[in-house]
Motif scaffolding. Structure first.
Motif, PDB file in Angstrom:
ATOM      1  N   ARG A 258      -8.833 -20.641 -17.902  1.00 22.04           N
ATOM      2  CA  ARG A 258      -7.993 -19.974 -16.921  1.00 22.04           C
ATOM      3  C   ARG A 258      -8.779 -18.850 -16.265  1.00 22.04           C
ATOM      4  NH1 ARG A 258      -3.217 -16.327 -17.929  1.00 22.04           N
ATOM      5  NH2 ARG A 258      -3.998 -15.748 -15.865  1.00 22.04           N
ATOM      6  N   GLU A 259      -8.324 -18.444 -15.085  1.00 24.25           N
ATOM      7  CA  GLU A 259      -8.906 -17.293 -14.401  1.00 24.25           C
ATOM      8  C   GLU A 259      -8.091 -16.046 -14.725  1.00 24.25           C
ATOM      9  OE1 GLU A 259      -9.197 -17.817 -10.200  1.00 24.25           O
ATOM     10  OE2 GLU A 259     -11.249 -18.578 -10.316  1.00 24.25           O
ATOM     11  N   LEU A 260      -8.777 -14.900 -14.721  1.00 26.39           N
ATOM     12  CA  LEU A 260      -8.097 -13.619 -14.902  1.00 26.39           C
ATOM     13  C   LEU A 260      -8.574 -12.683 -13.796  1.00 26.39           C
ATOM     14  CD1 LEU A 260      -6.266 -11.783 -16.611  1.00 26.39           C
ATOM     15  CD2 LEU A 260      -8.341 -11.049 -17.834  1.00 26.39           C
ATOM     16  N   SER A 261      -7.649 -12.258 -12.958  1.00 23.97           N
ATOM     17  CA  SER A 261      -7.990 -11.353 -11.866  1.00 23.97           C
ATOM     18  C   SER A 261      -8.044  -9.912 -12.363  1.00 23.97           C
ATOM     19  CB  SER A 261      -6.961 -11.477 -10.729  1.00 23.97           C
ATOM     20  OG  SER A 261      -6.970 -12.775 -10.180  1.00 23.97           O
ATOM     21  N   VAL A 262      -9.120  -9.201 -12.015  1.00 24.82           N
ATOM     22  CA  VAL A 262      -9.260  -7.790 -12.373  1.00 24.82           C
ATOM     23  C   VAL A 262      -9.635  -7.006 -11.126  1.00 24.82           C
ATOM     24  CG1 VAL A 262      -9.951  -8.316 -14.737  1.00 24.82           C
ATOM     25  CG2 VAL A 262     -11.706  -8.023 -12.975  1.00 24.82           C
ATOM     26  N   SER A 263      -9.331  -5.706 -11.133  1.00 22.51           N
ATOM     27  CA  SER A 263      -9.650  -4.854  -9.984  1.00 22.51           C
ATOM     28  C   SER A 263     -11.117  -4.457 -10.015  1.00 22.51           C
ATOM     29  CB  SER A 263      -8.760  -3.610  -9.999  1.00 22.51           C
ATOM     30  OG  SER A 263      -9.111  -2.785 -11.111  1.00 22.51           O
ATOM     31  N   LEU A 264     -11.580  -3.886  -8.899  1.00 21.97           N
ATOM     32  CA  LEU A 264     -12.959  -3.401  -8.831  1.00 21.97           C
ATOM     33  C   LEU A 264     -13.179  -2.305  -9.866  1.00 21.97           C
ATOM     34  CD1 LEU A 264     -15.736  -3.280  -7.462  1.00 21.97           C
ATOM     35  CD2 LEU A 264     -14.742  -1.697  -5.775  1.00 21.97           C
ATOM     36  N   GLN A 291     -19.322  -8.830 -14.325  1.00 17.78           N
ATOM     37  CA  GLN A 291     -19.581  -9.512 -13.067  1.00 17.78           C
ATOM     38  C   GLN A 291     -18.525 -10.577 -12.773  1.00 17.78           C
ATOM     39  OE1 GLN A 291     -22.004  -8.774 -10.940  1.00 17.78           O
ATOM     40  NE2 GLN A 291     -23.002  -7.226 -12.219  1.00 17.78           N
ATOM     41  N   GLN A 292     -18.377 -10.863 -11.481  1.00 20.06           N
ATOM     42  CA  GLN A 292     -17.521 -11.958 -11.036  1.00 20.06           C
ATOM     43  C   GLN A 292     -17.962 -13.258 -11.701  1.00 20.06           C
ATOM     44  OE1 GLN A 292     -14.983 -12.334  -8.832  1.00 20.06           O
ATOM     45  NE2 GLN A 292     -15.079 -14.492  -8.262  1.00 20.06           N
ATOM     46  N   GLY A 293     -17.001 -14.035 -12.236  1.00 22.45           N
ATOM     47  CA  GLY A 293     -17.319 -15.332 -12.831  1.00 22.45           C
ATOM     48  C   GLY A 293     -17.692 -15.291 -14.296  1.00 22.45           C
ATOM     49  N   ARG A 317     -12.105 -16.781 -17.352  1.00 26.46           N
ATOM     50  CA  ARG A 317     -13.129 -16.532 -16.334  1.00 26.46           C
ATOM     51  C   ARG A 317     -12.664 -15.396 -15.428  1.00 26.46           C
ATOM     52  NH1 ARG A 317     -13.222 -21.126 -14.814  1.00 26.46           N
ATOM     53  NH2 ARG A 317     -11.974 -21.033 -12.893  1.00 26.46           N
ATOM     54  N   ILE A 318     -13.528 -14.396 -15.273  1.00 25.51           N
ATOM     55  CA  ILE A 318     -13.174 -13.186 -14.523  1.00 25.51           C
ATOM     56  C   ILE A 318     -13.278 -13.424 -13.018  1.00 25.51           C
ATOM     57  CG2 ILE A 318     -13.795 -10.797 -14.065  1.00 25.51           C
ATOM     58  CD1 ILE A 318     -12.458 -11.283 -16.775  1.00 25.51           C
ATOM     59  N   ARG A 319     -12.258 -12.937 -12.312  1.00 31.47           N
ATOM     60  CA  ARG A 319     -12.259 -12.966 -10.850  1.00 31.47           C
ATOM     61  C   ARG A 319     -12.026 -11.541 -10.368  1.00 31.47           C
ATOM     62  NH1 ARG A 319      -7.878 -13.511  -7.175  1.00 31.47           N
ATOM     63  NH2 ARG A 319      -8.552 -14.232  -5.094  1.00 31.47           N
ATOM     64  N   VAL A 320     -13.057 -10.965  -9.773  1.00 29.66           N
ATOM     65  CA  VAL A 320     -12.982  -9.572  -9.316  1.00 29.66           C
ATOM     66  C   VAL A 320     -12.339  -9.547  -7.930  1.00 29.66           C
ATOM     67  CG1 VAL A 320     -14.271  -7.485  -8.760  1.00 29.66           C
ATOM     68  CG2 VAL A 320     -15.034  -8.973 -10.642  1.00 29.66           C
ATOM     69  N   VAL A 321     -11.268  -8.771  -7.807  1.00 30.32           N
ATOM     70  CA  VAL A 321     -10.554  -8.647  -6.538  1.00 30.32           C
ATOM     71  C   VAL A 321     -10.932  -7.311  -5.912  1.00 30.32           C
ATOM     72  CG1 VAL A 321      -8.302  -8.594  -5.418  1.00 30.32           C
ATOM     73  CG2 VAL A 321      -8.648 -10.033  -7.436  1.00 30.32           C
TER      74      VAL A 321
END
Length: 347
Positions: A258-264, A291-293, A317-321
């Protein structure tokens, strides 16, 4: 003549019932009938093939011989046709023009103990008729009748017909093994991923009856659940599972992704972030500078194993927003920050 697979022609399994064969024949006969396909030579040939297949498989006696003789069916059919014209007739292996050189001779091949030698007498009964085994001229208790041919001579006849003698024995032994079990009845069950995770039940309709089927934990698309004797008429019921796609999780066997969205800010400075899983929510520590991904493995947070013990893992998996619609002040602050960060060219 080339061996024809009549089961393939009718599109049925070798274990199909006579009713299934009749049903398949009627469907194909209507589909390829010349009246519906005027001028279509391909349909005409197909119609003839379907009728030929049904003439054999639709007759239980002929079907039994076809199943026992297999690829030798065509040669045996010709041999039996010759035998039916009269054992003394020219062209019959038992006629005056045949390799045995005698008329109305009957043979039964036996071991010294009196047992059928490898099913050869049954072969004679199957091919040339029951009257050709035993009777006048037979020699019970011996492998060679006085003045008559030996088993070796019989092998030579089969070879001349293009038949492997061993295949005759194998076919007889296969038929002697008894009737094949009826094919199982299949039913489909569609599940959500959450249902597959915890296990559930489904109602399936079989033969006009509704049965409640227990679906165990960990099933996946293609899993088959067998219920012995529940398909009606003594047949087994097999439930084939399909899992619907999930909006959040992707499945790889027992593992989940799964993806997990995180802030900058969380990616740059690190943070503790809540992660929803199929077991519940847990906290994932994001280290500074993530890092992203980047992917994190959460051990044992995947699917239960359908066959085996334990569970798979969950890969996050990290997704940087990045922030959007920056004000002029925020842009100036970002430039000052980036000057201080002094990041090298990543390319």
């Amino acid at each position: 003549m080339e061996y024809r697979d009549y089961y393939k022609t009718l599109g049925v399994a070798r274990t199909a019932s006579q009713a299934d064969i009749k049903k398949a024949y009627r469907k194909l006969a209507r589909q390829h009938h010349p009246d519906r396909n005027a001028g279509d030579k391909s349909a005409e040939r197909r119609f003839k093939d379907v009728n030929e297949a049904h003439a054999v498989l639709g007759d239980p006696a002929k079907r039994q011989q076809y199943d026992a003789l297999g690829a030798n069916w065509e040669a045996f059919s010709r041999a039996r046709a010759a035998g039916a014209a009269g054992a003394a007739g020219r062209g019959s292996p038992f006629g005056t023009g045949g390799p045995f050189g005698g008329a109305n001779i009957r043979y039964e091949f036996r071991t010294d103990g009196g047992e059928d030698a490898g099913g050869f007498s049954d072969f004679f009964r199957a091919v040339f008729g029951a009257a050709r085994s035993g009777g006048a001229g037979s020699n019970p208790g011996r492998g060679r009748p006085p003045g008559g041919p030996s088993v070796r001579g019989f092998d030579e006849i089969l070879s001349e017909m293009g038949i492997d003698p061993d295949s005759v024995i194998d076919a007889r032994r296969s038929r002697a093994a008894g009737p094949q079990p009826m094919p199982p009845v299949e039913a489909d069950a569609e599940l959500d991923l959450e249902e597959a995770f915890r296990g559930t039940t489904r109602l399936v309709e079989v033969g006009g009856k509704r049965l409640e089927v227990t679906i165990p934990r960990g099933v996946e698309t293609g899993s088959r659940i067998k219920l012995t004797g529940r398909g009606g008429d003594g047949r087994d019921l097999v439930v084939v599972v399909r899992i619907r796609p999930h909006r959040t999780f992707t499945r790889r066997g027992a593992d989940l992704e799964r993806e997990l969205s995180v802030s900058l800010e969380e990616a740059l400075l690190g943070a503790d972030v809540a992660v929803p899983t199929l077991k519940g929510r847990l906290v994932l520590t994001i280290p500074p500078g993530t890092q992203q991904g980047r992917s994190f493995r959460l051990t044992g947070q995947g699917m239960p194993r359908f066959k085996g013990t334990g569970s798979g893992d969950l890969y996050v998996r990290i997704r940087v927003v990045l922030p959007t619609n920056l004000s002029p002040e925020a842009r100036d602050a970002a430039r000052r920050f980036l000057d201080l960060a002094d990041q090298p060219d990543p390319r």
